[in-house]
Write a protein that holds these residues in place. Structure first.
Motif, mmCIF file in Angstrom:
data_model
loop_
_atom_site.group_PDB
_atom_site.id
_atom_site.type_symbol
_atom_site.label_atom_id
_atom_site.label_comp_id
_atom_site.label_asym_id
_atom_site.label_seq_id
_atom_site.Cartn_x
_atom_site.Cartn_y
_atom_site.Cartn_z
ATOM 1 N N ASP A 35 -14.668 -0.138 1.421
ATOM 2 C CA ASP A 35 -14.088 0.381 0.251
ATOM 3 C C ASP A 35 -12.689 -0.443 0.222
ATOM 4 O O ASP A 35 -12.023 -0.717 1.285
ATOM 5 N N LEU A 36 -12.190 -0.472 -1.033
ATOM 6 C CA LEU A 36 -11.042 -0.927 -1.251
ATOM 7 C C LEU A 36 -9.875 -0.084 -0.956
ATOM 8 O O LEU A 36 -9.909 1.048 -1.330
ATOM 9 N N ASP A 37 -8.738 -0.866 -0.651
ATOM 10 C CA ASP A 37 -7.873 0.000 -0.319
ATOM 11 C C ASP A 37 -6.842 -0.047 -1.671
ATOM 12 O O ASP A 37 -6.764 -1.024 -2.078
ATOM 13 N N THR A 38 -6.204 1.142 -1.855
ATOM 14 C CA THR A 38 -5.490 1.051 -2.860
ATOM 15 C C THR A 38 -4.037 0.445 -2.647
ATOM 16 O O THR A 38 -3.510 0.810 -1.523
ATOM 17 N N PRO A 39 -3.438 -0.289 -3.560
ATOM 18 C CA PRO A 39 -2.032 -1.080 -2.981
ATOM 19 C C PRO A 39 -1.101 -0.109 -2.858
ATOM 20 O O PRO A 39 -0.973 0.780 -3.764
ATOM 21 N N GLU A 40 0.035 -0.258 -1.884
ATOM 22 C CA GLU A 40 1.189 0.468 -2.020
ATOM 23 C C GLU A 40 2.151 0.480 -3.211
ATOM 24 O O GLU A 40 2.170 -0.888 -3.670
ATOM 25 N N THR A 41 2.269 1.642 -3.931
ATOM 26 C CA THR A 41 3.176 1.407 -5.213
ATOM 27 C C THR A 41 4.590 2.040 -4.823
ATOM 28 O O THR A 41 4.948 2.932 -4.334
ATOM 29 N N ALA A 42 5.541 1.040 -4.908
ATOM 30 C CA ALA A 42 6.991 1.506 -4.886
ATOM 31 C C ALA A 42 7.818 1.200 -5.760
ATOM 32 O O ALA A 42 7.158 0.792 -6.898
ATOM 33 N N LYS A 122 -9.319 -11.996 -12.286
ATOM 34 C CA LYS A 122 -7.862 -11.595 -12.885
ATOM 35 C C LYS A 122 -7.040 -11.081 -12.094
ATOM 36 O O LYS A 122 -7.495 -10.149 -11.652
ATOM 37 N N LEU A 123 -5.902 -11.351 -11.568
ATOM 38 C CA LEU A 123 -4.939 -10.565 -10.725
ATOM 39 C C LEU A 123 -3.552 -10.370 -11.659
ATOM 40 O O LEU A 123 -3.199 -11.420 -12.265
ATOM 41 N N VAL A 124 -3.375 -9.013 -11.857
ATOM 42 C CA VAL A 124 -2.146 -8.733 -12.766
ATOM 43 C C VAL A 124 -1.318 -7.964 -11.763
ATOM 44 O O VAL A 124 -1.718 -6.640 -11.090
ATOM 45 N N GLY A 125 -0.020 -8.192 -11.461
ATOM 46 C CA GLY A 125 1.007 -7.465 -10.909
ATOM 47 C C GLY A 125 2.159 -6.925 -11.606
ATOM 48 O O GLY A 125 2.697 -7.609 -12.519
ATOM 49 N N THR A 126 2.345 -5.599 -11.921
ATOM 50 C CA THR A 126 3.283 -5.151 -12.769
ATOM 51 C C THR A 126 4.208 -3.986 -11.995
ATOM 52 O O THR A 126 3.650 -3.485 -10.952
ATOM 53 N N LEU A 239 -10.650 -9.188 -0.763
ATOM 54 C CA LEU A 239 -10.102 -10.280 -0.020
ATOM 55 C C LEU A 239 -8.575 -10.699 -0.825
ATOM 56 O O LEU A 239 -7.549 -11.009 -0.278
ATOM 57 N N LEU A 240 -8.652 -10.564 -2.213
ATOM 58 C CA LEU A 240 -7.477 -10.922 -3.109
ATOM 59 C C LEU A 240 -6.428 -9.747 -2.802
ATOM 60 O O LEU A 240 -5.243 -10.038 -2.941
ATOM 61 N N ARG A 241 -6.778 -8.606 -2.652
ATOM 62 C CA ARG A 241 -5.850 -7.565 -2.554
ATOM 63 C C ARG A 241 -5.034 -7.840 -1.164
ATOM 64 O O ARG A 241 -3.795 -7.854 -1.075
ATOM 65 N N ALA A 242 -5.824 -8.038 -0.098
ATOM 66 C CA ALA A 242 -5.135 -8.523 1.185
ATOM 67 C C ALA A 242 -4.293 -9.664 0.982
ATOM 68 O O ALA A 242 -3.148 -9.856 1.511
ATOM 69 N N LEU A 243 -4.681 -10.680 0.154
ATOM 70 C CA LEU A 243 -3.992 -12.097 -0.025
ATOM 71 C C LEU A 243 -2.572 -11.526 -0.550
ATOM 72 O O LEU A 243 -1.603 -11.871 -0.205
ATOM 73 N N VAL A 244 -2.516 -10.788 -1.609
ATOM 74 C CA VAL A 244 -1.369 -10.182 -2.440
ATOM 75 C C VAL A 244 -0.537 -9.435 -1.601
ATOM 76 O O VAL A 244 0.788 -9.509 -1.415
ATOM 77 N N HIS A 245 -1.216 -8.543 -0.683
ATOM 78 C CA HIS A 245 -0.280 -7.740 0.368
ATOM 79 C C HIS A 245 0.471 -8.345 1.406
ATOM 80 O O HIS A 245 1.384 -8.016 1.677
ATOM 81 N N ASN A 246 -0.203 -9.755 1.723
ATOM 82 C CA ASN A 246 0.593 -10.410 2.541
ATOM 83 C C ASN A 246 1.981 -10.917 2.019
ATOM 84 O O ASN A 246 2.593 -11.451 2.972
ATOM 85 N N THR A 247 2.143 -10.909 0.858
ATOM 86 C CA THR A 247 3.586 -11.431 0.481
ATOM 87 C C THR A 247 4.585 -10.098 0.483
ATOM 88 O O THR A 247 5.830 -10.372 0.036
ATOM 89 N N ASN A 248 4.144 -8.956 0.888
ATOM 90 C CA ASN A 248 4.725 -7.717 0.969
ATOM 91 C C ASN A 248 5.155 -7.123 -0.506
ATOM 92 O O ASN A 248 6.292 -6.673 -0.863
ATOM 93 N N TYR A 249 4.177 -7.442 -1.505
ATOM 94 C CA TYR A 249 4.356 -7.001 -2.957
ATOM 95 C C TYR A 249 3.988 -5.610 -2.911
ATOM 96 O O TYR A 249 3.224 -5.056 -2.286
ATOM 97 N N ARG A 250 5.100 -4.547 -3.582
ATOM 98 C CA ARG A 250 4.962 -3.303 -3.716
ATOM 99 C C ARG A 250 4.806 -2.892 -5.137
ATOM 100 O O ARG A 250 4.809 -1.563 -5.282
ATOM 101 N N LEU A 253 -0.785 -3.333 -8.544
ATOM 102 C CA LEU A 253 -1.764 -4.569 -8.323
ATOM 103 C C LEU A 253 -3.155 -4.155 -9.099
ATOM 104 O O LEU A 253 -3.858 -3.102 -8.559
ATOM 105 N N LYS A 254 -3.498 -5.129 -9.727
ATOM 106 C CA LYS A 254 -4.790 -4.711 -10.540
ATOM 107 C C LYS A 254 -5.707 -6.191 -10.469
ATOM 108 O O LYS A 254 -5.237 -7.142 -10.843
ATOM 109 N N VAL A 255 -6.817 -6.142 -9.942
ATOM 110 C CA VAL A 255 -7.709 -7.167 -9.708
ATOM 111 C C VAL A 255 -8.850 -6.766 -10.354
ATOM 112 O O VAL A 255 -9.652 -5.780 -10.128
ATOM 113 N N GLU A 256 -9.560 -7.526 -11.339
ATOM 114 C CA GLU A 256 -10.598 -7.330 -11.929
ATOM 115 C C GLU A 256 -11.327 -8.427 -12.516
ATOM 116 O O GLU A 256 -10.848 -9.424 -12.251
#
Length: 402
Positions: A35-42, A122-126, A239-250, A253-256
């Protein structure tokens, strides 16, 4: 006037991947989908320095030759035909009297099915920012931190130069719900879900084209759907969510998976169909709200044949179990593009990545040498200051709502 109807992770996630086959060859792999993990929203700060987290990325591997753009559709136009191109997703809408001939229609559908869809990851961070306006009131703004895409089309070919693929054109199964010259989707008569009563064979493309041509409907459409199959979308997103999370992005994140050039529709020759596909008429009906009356009329009047599907496999089931790939596996694709995606995210780029980005990601940062010792020293001091800021951001996170 109504448009015709128509995509906290740890370091181990990036390091634990391995290649299962050589580029350009079939490979077999069994993948366990989690299952996909929901990115932490801060406050939107600079992302961490690329060189500081470079060790988190998989080793670079060579890039394949990218897909060559197919011939323009102008060469496919019939003598009395007109084509309307939808800009955002690349859909095509054809009108021609000659395409109401079943033999011409079938030939046209087979020709269009030979062109692939254009899938993009497509990866979009807002994140949102609250600011004071001129009237001293709070306003919330949505800020795009990065918008990065990678096209998957080249990997639908075993040999892109000679257009070798596993593409196949099929018609809908009897148990599939589809518009079969109707307004609503339905199964073939005598079928119930996956159980067929009587076992009648499904109609071929030739039969469907004859049924379309024989119809006396005033407005009718024959549709071809191009699609990519055999792609583990869930695994790649993980895999892409884990990649972006490694930057400590808060941020958010939307990957589609975005599918372009996936729809081709053939309309019968009718003035109403020309109007419904003309851009300025569409805009006029939108701004005057006349579409509220026109859309129900068009929907009820138009008979649709959504029965042709052009499938482009990314992988398929192999004999003896597992999967075989037309070019590379999802994990090989990740190993190929992860470094470029990682760098683009941290540089806050908004673009479609290409081979130049792959080469740039695999090369070391160029040394600054202007020939002036004072200028070089000032630049080195500036780079050190940015590095210190990035280290703080890496520890505290970046891209939070503020």
């Amino acid at each position: 006037m109504g448009k015709p109807s128509d995509l906290p992770a740890g370091k181990a996630a990036a390091d634990s991947l391995s290649l299962h086959s050589n580029l350009g060859e079939s490979s077999r792999n069994n993948i366990n989908n989690d299952d996909l993990d929901t990115p932490e929203t801060a406050a939107d700060d600079l992302p961490p320095n690329y060189s500081e987290v470079e060790s988190l990325l998989p080793p670079p591997i060579p890039a394949p030759t990218l897909f060559n753009t197919p011939p323009t559709t102008a060469s496919l136009l019939v003598d009395d035909g007109k084509v309307f191109n939808e800009v955002k997703y690349g859909s095509q809408f054809w009108i021609a009297k000659s395409l109401e001939d079943p033999l011409v229609l079938e030939s046209h559908i087979r020709t269009m099915a030979a062109f692939p869809p254009r899938p993009y990851i497509k990866l979009v961070g807002t994140h949102t920012e609250t600011r004071r306006n001129d009237k001293d009131k709070n306003e919330t703004h949505n800020v795009v931190d990065f918008d990065v895409s990678v096209e998957l089309t080249p990997y639908l070919y075993s040999d892109a130069q000679y257009r070798k693929s596993w593409n196949q054109l099929r018609t809908v199964e009897n148990f599939e719900k589809a518009k079969r010259g109707t307004i609503f989707r339905k199964r073939a008569p005598g079928t119930n879900q996956s159980i067929e009563v009587g076992g009648a064979p499904k109609p071929t493309l030739t039969e469907w084209c004859h049924r379309y041509a024989a119809s006396h409907a005033g407005l009718k459409v024959f549709a071809l759907q191009r699609t990519m199959v055999g792609f583990d979308e869930v695994r790649v997103k993980e895999l892409l969510r884990a990649l972006v999370h490694n930057t400590n992005y808060r941020g958010h994140l939307k990957v589609e998976l975005v599918m372009k050039n996936s729809l081709v529709e053939v309309y019968n020759e009718a003035r109403t169909n020309h109007w419904r596909l003309t851009s300025w008429i569409q805009m006029l009906f939108t701004f005057t709200l006349l579409f509220l009356f026109a859309w129900p009329y068009l929907w009820l009047r138009t008979k649709r044949w959504e029965v042709a599907i052009s499938e482009w496999p990314f992988s398929r089931a192999a004999e003896g179990g597992g999967k075989e790939y037309v070019s590379i596996s999802e994990e090989q694709w990740y190993n190929l593009w992860a470094r470029a995606i990682y760098r683009a995210v941290m540089e806050k780029q908004q673009k479609v990545l290409d081979q130049s980005d792959l080469r740039r990601a695999q090369e070391p940062e160029p040394a600054f040498n202007s020939g002036n010792a004072i200028a070089d020293g000032a630049f080195d001091l500036f780079r050190a200051g940015v590095g210190a800021m990035n280290e703080v951001n890496r520890q505290l996170g970046w891209g939070r709502d503020c």
